[in-house]
Design an enzyme around this catalytic site. Structure first.
Site, PDB file in Angstrom:
ATOM      1  N   SER A   1      19.970  48.275  55.268  1.00 29.81           N
ATOM      2  CA  SER A   1      20.066  48.697  56.663  1.00 29.81           C
ATOM      3  C   SER A   1      19.016  48.006  57.533  1.00 29.81           C
ATOM      4  O   SER A   1      18.278  48.654  58.283  1.00 29.81           O
ATOM      5  CB  SER A   1      19.931  50.221  56.764  1.00 29.81           C
ATOM      6  OG  SER A   1      20.621  50.713  57.880  1.00 29.81           O
TER       7      SER A   1
ATOM      8  N   THR B   1      24.634  55.086  55.681  1.00 30.65           N
ATOM      9  CA  THR B   1      23.734  56.047  56.314  1.00 30.65           C
ATOM     10  C   THR B   1      23.314  55.545  57.692  1.00 30.65           C
ATOM     11  O   THR B   1      23.516  54.381  58.039  1.00 30.65           O
ATOM     12  CB  THR B   1      22.467  56.259  55.466  1.00 30.65           C
ATOM     13  OG1 THR B   1      21.833  54.988  55.252  1.00 30.65           O
ATOM     14  CG2 THR B   1      22.806  56.904  54.132  1.00 30.65           C
TER      15      THR B   1
ATOM     16  N   SER C   1      22.588  53.432  62.316  1.00 24.92           N
ATOM     17  CA  SER C   1      23.053  52.324  61.477  1.00 24.92           C
ATOM     18  C   SER C   1      24.481  52.483  60.969  1.00 24.92           C
ATOM     19  O   SER C   1      24.982  51.573  60.291  1.00 24.92           O
ATOM     20  CB  SER C   1      22.095  52.114  60.302  1.00 24.92           C
ATOM     21  OG  SER C   1      20.920  51.467  60.745  1.00 24.92           O
TER      22      SER C   1
END
Length: 268
Positions: A113, A205, A65
């Site tokens: 995400s 992240t 991601s």
């Protein structure tokens, strides 16, 4: 502490003098969470990289991601993403991550995400436009095809190193990517994770699990109130036999913040 001069070819001339690379041992932070991996930081003022396992920092991994950073830029640049308030409609499929099971804005999709949301973006962008734009962005070595257009950052042959992550982030931070200033500015605003009177922390992240092999990222930059900026990229994996839990999920950001604190850059 060792200074590694053989990494100097990674220098991007437009950013000033050739950097040095200093190795530091941050293994205690990884061991405490039963993880192993590598960490890289760049200090533009000193023109210096600080690396934990510099050799591994040159190893390519799936971007997971973290690819949502260039994907947001591409979506905005192509008009697939109108603006950060654009709403992704939930398809009704119940997924493991409960936060994905609802309608959400583009800003929310990046924050949680949301893979299905960005797969919608990828299908709308299409492999041909990725093949045209991605080489210009120089985000590692991405391999997008018609059959992998909504998964090439999660599985397959795409790879990016920690050095390449930082090089890309530096260009984004400086608005030097070959796209509009608007696309870069909106994307950077979405990456802000924390703001205090002393600093602003930006980051994203990532997590892949191809064939049951977990690999995680935390990349971004730290802006201090005095104007100093530090770019970082962490890549981490659980030790053999260790389950994926908060040691891994939260550990990506926690380890990064511990290292930044030890180096004296993050002062809360």
């Amino acid at each position: 502490m060792r200074v590694l001069l053989f990494l100097l070819p990674l220098w991007l001339g437009s950013f000033g003098p050739k950097p040095t690379v200093v190795e530091r041992d941050f293994s205690a932070y990884f061991r405490a969470r039963q993880l192993h991996g590598s960490f890289l930081l760049f200090d533009p003022r000193a023109s210096r990289y600080t690396a934990f396992d510099a050799a591994r920092c040159r190893q390519g991994f799936l971007p997971a991601s973290t690819f949502k950073i260039p994907n947001t830029i591409i979506g905005l640049e192509t008009g697939v993403i109108r603006d950060t308030s654009q709403v992704f409609k939930w398809d009704g499929v119940q997924r493991t991550f409960g936060a994905w099971n609802r309608d959400m804005t583009q800003a929310e999709a990046l924050r949680v995400s949301c893979v299905p949301c960005y797969q919608q973006v990828a299908r709308a962008v299409g492999a041909r436009r990725y093949q045209q734009i991605l080489p210009k962005l120089k985000f590692g070595k991405m391999v997008a095809t018609a059959t992998t257009v909504d998964s090439f950052w999660l599985v397959g042959k795409s790879r990016i190193t920690q050095f390449e992550q930082i090089a890309f982030l530096r260009r984004l931070h400086a608005n030097k990517l070959p796209v509009s200033a608007r696309s870069q500015t909106l994307t950077k605003q979405l990456l802000l994770l924390q703001q205090t009177p002393q600093y602003r922390l930006y980051g994203k992240t990532g997590w892949t699990n191809p064939a049951g092999h977990d690999n995680g990222w935390f990349v971004g930059w730290l802006e201090q109130a005095n104007g100093a900026v530090y770019f970082f990229a962490l890549n981490v994996e659980p030790n053999a036999g260790v389950p994926v839990d908060q040691r891994f999920i939260a550990g990506r950001r926690l380890i990064t913040e511990q290292i930044l604190t030890e180096l004296g850059y993050l002062k809360k």
